[in-house]
Design a protein around this motif. Structure first.
Motif, PDB file in Angstrom:
ATOM      1  N   PHE A 108       0.850  -1.190   0.000  1.00  0.00           N
ATOM      2  CA  PHE A 108       0.000   0.000   0.000  1.00  0.00           C
ATOM      3  C   PHE A 108       0.888   1.243   0.000  1.00  0.00           C
ATOM      4  CE2 PHE A 108      -2.572  -3.387   1.595  1.00  0.00           C
ATOM      5  CZ  PHE A 108      -3.870  -3.112   1.181  1.00  0.00           C
ATOM      6  N   SER A 109       0.326   2.331  -0.448  1.00  0.00           N
ATOM      7  CA  SER A 109       0.990   3.624  -0.351  1.00  0.00           C
ATOM      8  C   SER A 109      -0.030   4.599   0.215  1.00  0.00           C
ATOM      9  CB  SER A 109       1.472   4.091  -1.729  1.00  0.00           C
ATOM     10  OG  SER A 109       1.972   5.412  -1.669  1.00  0.00           O
ATOM     11  N   ASN A 136       3.304  -3.944   4.611  1.00  0.00           N
ATOM     12  CA  ASN A 136       4.085  -3.124   3.672  1.00  0.00           C
ATOM     13  C   ASN A 136       3.309  -1.904   3.199  1.00  0.00           C
ATOM     14  OD1 ASN A 136       6.390  -4.880   3.609  1.00  0.00           O
ATOM     15  ND2 ASN A 136       5.199  -6.289   2.332  1.00  0.00           N
ATOM     16  N   THR A 137       3.510  -0.780   3.885  1.00  0.00           N
ATOM     17  CA  THR A 137       2.893   0.479   3.487  1.00  0.00           C
ATOM     18  C   THR A 137       3.977   1.525   3.257  1.00  0.00           C
ATOM     19  OG1 THR A 137       0.875   0.059   4.756  1.00  0.00           O
ATOM     20  CG2 THR A 137       1.325   2.341   4.148  1.00  0.00           C
ATOM     21  N   THR A 421      -0.567  -9.514  12.892  1.00  0.00           N
ATOM     22  CA  THR A 421       0.054 -10.557  13.705  1.00  0.00           C
ATOM     23  C   THR A 421       1.567 -10.387  13.709  1.00  0.00           C
ATOM     24  OG1 THR A 421       0.324 -12.125  11.872  1.00  0.00           O
ATOM     25  CG2 THR A 421      -1.790 -12.152  13.048  1.00  0.00           C
ATOM     26  N   ASP A 422       2.222 -10.948  14.720  1.00  0.00           N
ATOM     27  CA  ASP A 422       3.682 -10.875  14.789  1.00  0.00           C
ATOM     28  C   ASP A 422       4.317 -11.515  13.564  1.00  0.00           C
ATOM     29  OD1 ASP A 422       3.558  -9.576  17.207  1.00  0.00           O
ATOM     30  OD2 ASP A 422       3.878 -11.372  18.407  1.00  0.00           O
ATOM     31  N   ALA A 423       3.712 -12.620  13.102  1.00  0.00           N
ATOM     32  CA  ALA A 423       4.264 -13.316  11.940  1.00  0.00           C
ATOM     33  C   ALA A 423       4.225 -12.430  10.696  1.00  0.00           C
ATOM     34  CB  ALA A 423       3.491 -14.612  11.682  1.00  0.00           C
ATOM     35  N   GLN A 424       3.120 -11.703  10.526  1.00  0.00           N
ATOM     36  CA  GLN A 424       3.027 -10.802   9.381  1.00  0.00           C
ATOM     37  C   GLN A 424       3.923  -9.582   9.556  1.00  0.00           C
ATOM     38  OE1 GLN A 424       1.839 -12.867   6.962  1.00  0.00           O
ATOM     39  NE2 GLN A 424       1.017 -10.953   6.141  1.00  0.00           N
ATOM     40  N   ARG A 425       3.972  -9.073  10.759  1.00  0.00           N
ATOM     41  CA  ARG A 425       4.805  -7.903  11.030  1.00  0.00           C
ATOM     42  C   ARG A 425       6.265  -8.187  10.691  1.00  0.00           C
ATOM     43  NH1 ARG A 425       2.881  -4.186  14.366  1.00  0.00           N
ATOM     44  NH2 ARG A 425       1.634  -5.749  15.450  1.00  0.00           N
ATOM     45  N   ASP A 426       6.716  -9.389  10.977  1.00  0.00           N
ATOM     46  CA  ASP A 426       8.110  -9.760  10.734  1.00  0.00           C
ATOM     47  C   ASP A 426       8.452  -9.848   9.244  1.00  0.00           C
ATOM     48  OD1 ASP A 426       8.537  -9.841  13.429  1.00  0.00           O
ATOM     49  OD2 ASP A 426       8.401 -12.026  13.599  1.00  0.00           O
ATOM     50  N   LYS A 427       7.427  -9.839   8.383  1.00  0.00           N
ATOM     51  CA  LYS A 427       7.657  -9.921   6.938  1.00  0.00           C
ATOM     52  C   LYS A 427       7.855  -8.548   6.292  1.00  0.00           C
ATOM     53  CE  LYS A 427       4.823 -14.122   6.434  1.00  0.00           C
ATOM     54  NZ  LYS A 427       3.585 -14.679   5.839  1.00  0.00           N
ATOM     55  N   ALA A 428       7.771  -7.490   7.071  1.00  0.00           N
ATOM     56  CA  ALA A 428       7.903  -6.142   6.507  1.00  0.00           C
ATOM     57  C   ALA A 428       9.210  -5.997   5.741  1.00  0.00           C
ATOM     58  CB  ALA A 428       7.822  -5.094   7.613  1.00  0.00           C
ATOM     59  N   LEU A 429       9.152  -5.429   4.561  1.00  0.00           N
ATOM     60  CA  LEU A 429      10.341  -5.241   3.735  1.00  0.00           C
ATOM     61  C   LEU A 429      11.323  -4.307   4.433  1.00  0.00           C
ATOM     62  CD1 LEU A 429       8.562  -4.738   0.283  1.00  0.00           C
ATOM     63  CD2 LEU A 429       9.737  -6.802   1.082  1.00  0.00           C
ATOM     64  N   PRO A 438      10.902   2.022  11.001  1.00  0.00           N
ATOM     65  CA  PRO A 438       9.484   2.124  10.680  1.00  0.00           C
ATOM     66  C   PRO A 438       8.840   0.811  10.260  1.00  0.00           C
ATOM     67  CG  PRO A 438      10.685   3.979   9.745  1.00  0.00           C
ATOM     68  CD  PRO A 438      11.718   3.028  10.281  1.00  0.00           C
ATOM     69  N   GLY A 439       9.633  -0.102   9.682  1.00  0.00           N
ATOM     70  CA  GLY A 439       9.080  -1.389   9.276  1.00  0.00           C
ATOM     71  C   GLY A 439       8.446  -2.161  10.417  1.00  0.00           C
ATOM     72  N   LYS A 440       8.885  -1.885  11.629  1.00  0.00           N
ATOM     73  CA  LYS A 440       8.321  -2.561  12.803  1.00  0.00           C
ATOM     74  C   LYS A 440       6.834  -2.267  12.949  1.00  0.00           C
ATOM     75  CE  LYS A 440       9.542  -3.447  17.634  1.00  0.00           C
ATOM     76  NZ  LYS A 440      10.439  -3.052  18.752  1.00  0.00           N
TER      77      LYS A 440
END
Length: 779
Positions: A108-109, A136-137, A421-429, A438-440
């Motif tokens: 997303f942007s 990923n925003t 979720t933590d699992a999705q959060r950890d996938k941030a580019l 900021p990816g956190k």
């Protein structure tokens, strides 16, 4: 004759959120005026006054469009479609990618709420993104608010706070020019000046406040960290800082192990001791004091017995452990920057450095603000840390006349940080290389998204859903962006107009301006008094054409994607009521009072006296174990190699940038009244540089860097340093008749295409938009 209505409102086109009255006749907006009784309503800038030009612009998007030409076509073509068809198609692609590949493969942007109409809808849009499951925003936070709002928490436990200019003895503006970016805040500064307060301005440009300051520190772009360390060194060497505050309310006296860099804990000294208890240096050579970090944190001994700067050998059952206090470690880092060295690096004379240190030391209170000027460099995070620690030495944080965190009441945040979720959060580019950046929180850089699209690593980005913004004009790497856009499987853009970024989308959705939709503002942070104001702005007029608010768009998509249960049943009123619930303010009360209401309580001063600071040690942190544990320097030491160095004599000038009151980012160049004020991009340069290059006022100049080139109109300016030039971002191409036009092609005016993203802040990912190197030539 139709009676004119005056509807109370507030403008959302920039950070100022100026209170105003909108004039309406026959259901149409005919003007807007200030609302002096509002905390931010004393005046309006040109952008606010141009409301009718924006709302009724002939080029407004008024219906959804679907692309009919191939991606990358020189002239894209479109066909109108219904909202139902558009939303069905968008939800279909999002559902397909979610089910087949994972939600992280939809990026997303979201445009900035600090400088666009998005401020009314940002929490709804972010909640939808997190409910959907994407980490990923593209948000641009790493070059905007991240440092003052989030890096500051590493020191204070909260953000920079609201400056109490109304009661301060000293105003410090560091890389922040409110006269151009925050008109309501600028008025508060002017009020303080009329009271006779002293002012320090850190800025390489001769801004309104730089010229009027008691002490103007004309810092070279990109060297602010050396300046902050140098000022701290002067205060520490002289002992002229708030010793009582630093001793009791910072972690200055806490002992740090030289072998591990961790705090010396009671469990290190005594195997039966408590790991939550940190040992501090006492007044005797071998004495230790205990500090319990549980609850709000408290000293188990008299804190006046603590020693702020010391080296200790602590005896334990396993041997002696060499330790230093937190302030000793910081003082040693700051001592690397004595006045002579700071003057050499920053260009600020030694006597000016001493004068600034004297003002900070002698002022009973200091209120400050730092923003983009220090946030757009490859050392931005540690620069903010250095400034925050320097400010901590004044003892002003949280006190009357200082910077006050928090609000006048508690409100719920509906941005949905808990939904990812933590699992999705950890996938941030980019999170793997910037683990506390900021990816956190799911905010990634544009470059990381482009790379994932083009390389499909660490996984492909298949779709981009963009809420406003114009990445091609507002971010560097435009060539890479175009290449990535052409490879996306699906691309959606929502906006007021078809801009350069929207032209790459598969579907474009028309968005209502803030004047055509409701907007809730729980506090106006122009001042502490403004934080007591809560206002629900009504929709002044119905949406133009078929346009819809960003909130309505995400609620529609949420319904189609089965997310209504976490989106307040897709009912905006329910969401607003949830935001207001802890404050005691009723939604119906706000609807009945569109001018807003004033909360009974004020922002709490010195809240740390009851609750401590919201840091792991419950104290303002000079030394940060959080940074250490993530692989960063726990105090803001400065590697000389991190300073912007000129390694190529072909580019002898420092290239920086600055904002203008005429525009916000890439917006407004199609508004006639604004374009009359600033028809072309401007390059400020010193009188000496202009003479050396044979450049006169309004000459077209080409600015070149290793990354690219752009053009601007020259503006020779008195009191600029000879080795620095200052451009404006947000432009695409000039429409001036005399703009350079070789081979029938307008030369680009996009400043960002000349900025490299190869060197980034290791914590936040910020890039050197304010401190690159260039050459110039008259065209």
């Amino acid at each position: 004759m139709t009676k004119q209505q005056r509807v109370p409102a507030f403008c959302t086109q920039c950070r100022s959120r100026c209170g105003c009255e909108v004039l309406v006749e026959d259901g149409a907006i005919v003007g807007v005026e200030p609302m002096p009784g509002h905390p931010s309503g004393k005046t309006l800038c040109p952008k606010g006054k141009a409301v009718t030009e924006l709302v009724y612009h002939k080029d407004r998007l008024t219906q959804p469009l679907r692309r009919t030409s191939p991606k990358g076509a020189k002239v894209p073509t479109w066909e109108p479609i219904s909202w139902d068809a558009a939303m069905s198609e968008i939800a279909g692609h999002m559902g397909r990618i979610r089910d087949a590949h994972g939600t992280e493969q939809v990026a997303f942007s979201v445009t900035t709420p600090s400088g666009t109409h998005m401020s009314d809808c940002i929490s709804w849009v972010e909640r939808f993104i997190r409910a959907y499951g994407s980490p990923n925003t593209i948000y641009g936070t790493e070059i905007c608010n991240w440092h003052k709002d989030f890096v500051a928490r590493l020191t204070y436990g909260s953000d920079i706070g609201t400056p109490d200019f109304a009661h301060t003895d000293c105003v410090l503006l560091w890389g922040h020019n409110p006269a151009a970016t925050w008109l309501a805040r600028s008025i508060e500064v002017q009020k303080a000046m009329r009271r006779g307060v002293k002012m320090i301005v850190v800025d390489p440009r001769p801004t309104l406040y730089a010229r009027r300051a008691e002490c103007w520190l004309k810092v070279r772009p990109g060297t602010d960290q050396a300046l902050a360390l140098g000022l701290a060194n002067l205060m520490l060497k002289s002992g002229r800082f708030d010793v009582a505050f630093v001793r009791e309310w910072t972690n200055a006296a806490f002992l740090v192990r030289d072998d591990t860099g961790a705090y010396l804990r009671q469990s290190d000294v005594d195997p039966q001791g408590d790991a939550a208890v940190i040992m501090a240096a006492g007044s005797g050579d071998d004495s230790l004091l205990a500090f319990d970090t549980a609850g709000p944190g408290q000293w188990r001994a008299d804190p006046t017995k603590a020693t702020l700067m010391a080296r200790n050998q602590v005896s334990t059952a396993t041997g002696d452990i060499p330790c230093r206090t937190a302030l000793q470690i910081f003082a040693e880092a700051a001592a690397e920057y004595p006045p002579a060295r700071v003057a050499e690096i920053t260009g600020i004379p030694e006597e000016q450095l001493q004068k600034a240190a004297d003002i900070l030391a002698d002022s009973a209170s200091v209120a400050y603000y730092a923003w983009n000027g220090v946030g757009q460099s490859a050392t931005a995070s540690q620069t903010d840390r250095a400034i925050s620690i320097l400010y901590g030495l004044t003892g002003s944080y949280g006190r009357a006349g200082g910077n006050i965190p928090g609000g006048a009441a508690r409100f719920n945040d509906i941005a949905g940080h808990d939904l990812l979720t933590d699992a999705q959060r950890d996938k941030a580019l980019g999170l793997d290389t910037r683990p506390i950046g900021p990816g956190k929180l799911g905010w990634v850089t544009a470059r990381d998204v482009y790379d994932a699209v083009l390389t499909q690593k660490p996984y492909p980005i298949r779709a981009l859903i963009s809420f406003g913004g114009n990445i091609l004009a507002a971010q560097p790497d435009p060539a890479k962006a175009r290449e990535a856009f052409e490879k996306l499987e699906f691309h959606v853009h929502t906006d007021f107009f078809l801009n350069a970024t929207a032209e790459y989308a598969d579907i474009v959705l028309p968005v209502a301006t803030s004047w055509e939709r409701e907007g809730l503002r729980p506090g106006f942070d122009v001042s502490l008094e403004g934080m007591r104001k809560v206002q629900l702005r009504p929709a002044i007029i119905p949406p133009i054409g078929e346009s819809r608010s960003d909130t309505d768009i995400v609620l529609d998509l949420a319904q189609r994607l089965g997310l209504a249960d976490v989106m307040f049943d897709c009912d905006a009123d329910k969401g607003h009521a949830h935001i207001l619930a802890p404050s005691g303010v009723e939604l119906e009360e706000l609807k009945a009072n569109p001018e807003g209401i004033t909360l009974p309580d004020s922002v709490k001063l010195s809240a740390y006296l009851e609750n401590g600071f919201a840091t792991p040690t419950k104290r303002l942190e000079i030394y940060s174990e959080q940074l250490l544990q993530s692989g960063y320097d726990p105090v803001p030491t400065l590697d000389a190699g991190a300073l912007p160095a000129n390694t190529d004599t072909a580019y002898p000038l420092r290239l920086s940038s600055a904002k203008t009151i005429t525009y916000c980012h890439s917006q407004g160049r199609n508004i006639a009244s604004l374009r009359r004020l600033t028809p072309d991009p401007v390059l400020e340069l010193s009188l000496e540089t202009a003479e050396a290059y044979g450049i006169a006022l309004h000459d077209w100049v080409e600015i070149s860097t290793k990354a690219g080139r752009f053009i601007a109109r020259a503006k020779p300016t008195k009191d600029l340093a000879p080795d620095a030039v200052f451009a404006q971002h947000g432009w695409a191409v000039s429409n001036s008749d005399d703009a350079p036009n070789p081979d029938g092609n307008r030369m680009a005016t996009n400043f960002n295409q000349a900025i490299s993203t190869d060197h980034r802040d290791p914590i936040s990912g910020s890039i050197p938009l304010r401190c690159s190197w260039c050459d110039i030539r008259k065209i």
